[in-house]
Design a protein around this motif. Sequence first.
Motif, PDB file in Angstrom:
ATOM      1  N   SER A 117       0.827  -1.206   0.000  1.00 35.46           N
ATOM      2  CA  SER A 117       0.000   0.000   0.000  1.00 35.46           C
ATOM      3  C   SER A 117       0.864   1.262   0.000  1.00 35.46           C
ATOM      4  O   SER A 117       0.614   2.207  -0.753  1.00 35.46           O
ATOM      5  CB  SER A 117      -0.928  -0.003   1.209  1.00 35.46           C
ATOM      6  OG  SER A 117      -1.669   1.176   1.278  1.00 35.46           O
ATOM      7  N   ALA A 118       1.892   1.269   0.837  1.00 38.72           N
ATOM      8  CA  ALA A 118       2.793   2.424   0.893  1.00 38.72           C
ATOM      9  C   ALA A 118       3.530   2.599  -0.424  1.00 38.72           C
ATOM     10  O   ALA A 118       3.683   3.722  -0.915  1.00 38.72           O
ATOM     11  CB  ALA A 118       3.781   2.259   2.044  1.00 38.72           C
ATOM     12  N   SER A 119       3.955   1.502  -1.025  1.00 34.06           N
ATOM     13  CA  SER A 119       4.641   1.573  -2.322  1.00 34.06           C
ATOM     14  C   SER A 119       3.714   2.112  -3.398  1.00 34.06           C
ATOM     15  O   SER A 119       4.122   2.912  -4.238  1.00 34.06           O
ATOM     16  CB  SER A 119       5.140   0.185  -2.729  1.00 34.06           C
ATOM     17  OG  SER A 119       6.123  -0.262  -1.829  1.00 34.06           O
ATOM     18  N   GLU A 120       2.465   1.698  -3.352  1.00 41.11           N
ATOM     19  CA  GLU A 120       1.479   2.187  -4.327  1.00 41.11           C
ATOM     20  C   GLU A 120       1.275   3.696  -4.170  1.00 41.11           C
ATOM     21  O   GLU A 120       1.212   4.429  -5.150  1.00 41.11           O
ATOM     22  CB  GLU A 120       0.157   1.455  -4.132  1.00 41.11           C
ATOM     23  CG  GLU A 120      -0.923   1.854  -5.113  1.00 41.11           C
ATOM     24  CD  GLU A 120      -2.223   1.115  -4.853  1.00 41.11           C
ATOM     25  OE1 GLU A 120      -3.274   1.775  -4.901  1.00 41.11           O
ATOM     26  OE2 GLU A 120      -2.177  -0.094  -4.570  1.00 41.11           O
ATOM     27  N   LEU A 121       1.184   4.143  -2.930  1.00 42.73           N
ATOM     28  CA  LEU A 121       1.004   5.570  -2.680  1.00 42.73           C
ATOM     29  C   LEU A 121       2.216   6.382  -3.143  1.00 42.73           C
ATOM     30  O   LEU A 121       2.072   7.507  -3.613  1.00 42.73           O
ATOM     31  CB  LEU A 121       0.749   5.837  -1.194  1.00 42.73           C
ATOM     32  CG  LEU A 121      -0.621   5.401  -0.685  1.00 42.73           C
ATOM     33  CD1 LEU A 121      -0.671   5.526   0.835  1.00 42.73           C
ATOM     34  CD2 LEU A 121      -1.727   6.223  -1.321  1.00 42.73           C
ATOM     35  N   LEU A 122       3.404   5.798  -3.006  1.00 37.30           N
ATOM     36  CA  LEU A 122       4.627   6.488  -3.425  1.00 37.30           C
ATOM     37  C   LEU A 122       4.910   6.347  -4.911  1.00 37.30           C
ATOM     38  O   LEU A 122       5.780   7.005  -5.449  1.00 37.30           O
ATOM     39  CB  LEU A 122       5.827   5.955  -2.617  1.00 37.30           C
ATOM     40  CG  LEU A 122       5.781   6.235  -1.124  1.00 37.30           C
ATOM     41  CD1 LEU A 122       6.911   5.511  -0.415  1.00 37.30           C
ATOM     42  CD2 LEU A 122       5.858   7.729  -0.861  1.00 37.30           C
ATOM     43  N   GLY A 123       4.168   5.459  -5.577  1.00 41.29           N
ATOM     44  CA  GLY A 123       4.345   5.285  -7.015  1.00 41.29           C
ATOM     45  C   GLY A 123       5.520   4.436  -7.390  1.00 41.29           C
ATOM     46  O   GLY A 123       5.999   4.520  -8.513  1.00 41.29           O
ATOM     47  N   SER A 124       6.004   3.627  -6.471  1.00 35.11           N
ATOM     48  CA  SER A 124       7.128   2.747  -6.778  1.00 35.11           C
ATOM     49  C   SER A 124       6.677   1.299  -6.604  1.00 35.11           C
ATOM     50  O   SER A 124       5.788   1.006  -5.814  1.00 35.11           O
ATOM     51  CB  SER A 124       8.314   3.041  -5.874  1.00 35.11           C
ATOM     52  OG  SER A 124       7.978   2.828  -4.527  1.00 35.11           O
ATOM     53  N   PRO A 125       7.296   0.373  -7.339  1.00 39.43           N
ATOM     54  CA  PRO A 125       6.908  -1.036  -7.199  1.00 39.43           C
ATOM     55  C   PRO A 125       7.311  -1.569  -5.838  1.00 39.43           C
ATOM     56  O   PRO A 125       8.344  -1.164  -5.287  1.00 39.43           O
ATOM     57  CB  PRO A 125       7.667  -1.748  -8.324  1.00 39.43           C
ATOM     58  CG  PRO A 125       8.802  -0.844  -8.639  1.00 39.43           C
ATOM     59  CD  PRO A 125       8.357   0.539  -8.318  1.00 39.43           C
ATOM     60  N   PRO A 126       6.502  -2.474  -5.261  1.00 35.68           N
ATOM     61  CA  PRO A 126       6.868  -3.042  -3.957  1.00 35.68           C
ATOM     62  C   PRO A 126       8.111  -3.892  -4.075  1.00 35.68           C
ATOM     63  O   PRO A 126       8.395  -4.457  -5.118  1.00 35.68           O
ATOM     64  CB  PRO A 126       5.645  -3.885  -3.566  1.00 35.68           C
ATOM     65  CG  PRO A 126       4.866  -4.097  -4.809  1.00 35.68           C
ATOM     66  CD  PRO A 126       5.256  -3.002  -5.773  1.00 35.68           C
TER      67      PRO A 126
END
Length: 99
Positions: free
Chosen positions: A88-97
């Motif tokens: 979820s945090a990666s999605e919000l930051l726009g980077s792949p997990p």
Amino acid sequence: MKIDSTTTAAGATNAVGGSPEARNRSSTANPPAGAAAEVHLSELAGQLQSSGEALPFDATRVAEIKRAITDGRFTINADAIADRLIASASELLGSPPPA
């Protein structure tokens, strides 16, 4: 108890200018007349606010979880929670997990 704006803190002076603390307090406590507060929302906040879609609420599922907690059958999978939080945090930051 009435708060009197003419009282001063220990060490502060009432002379014009006064102490730096007194000047700072008075300038932040009383904004200039006619000043308007300006708030900027992030793009994500704007999208969330304008989406208008409420997430579905499953009362049956909530009741099942409540019974499981009461009966002591509810288990928490910390690894799954951590993985979803990172995704979820990666999605919000726009980077792949991370893999």
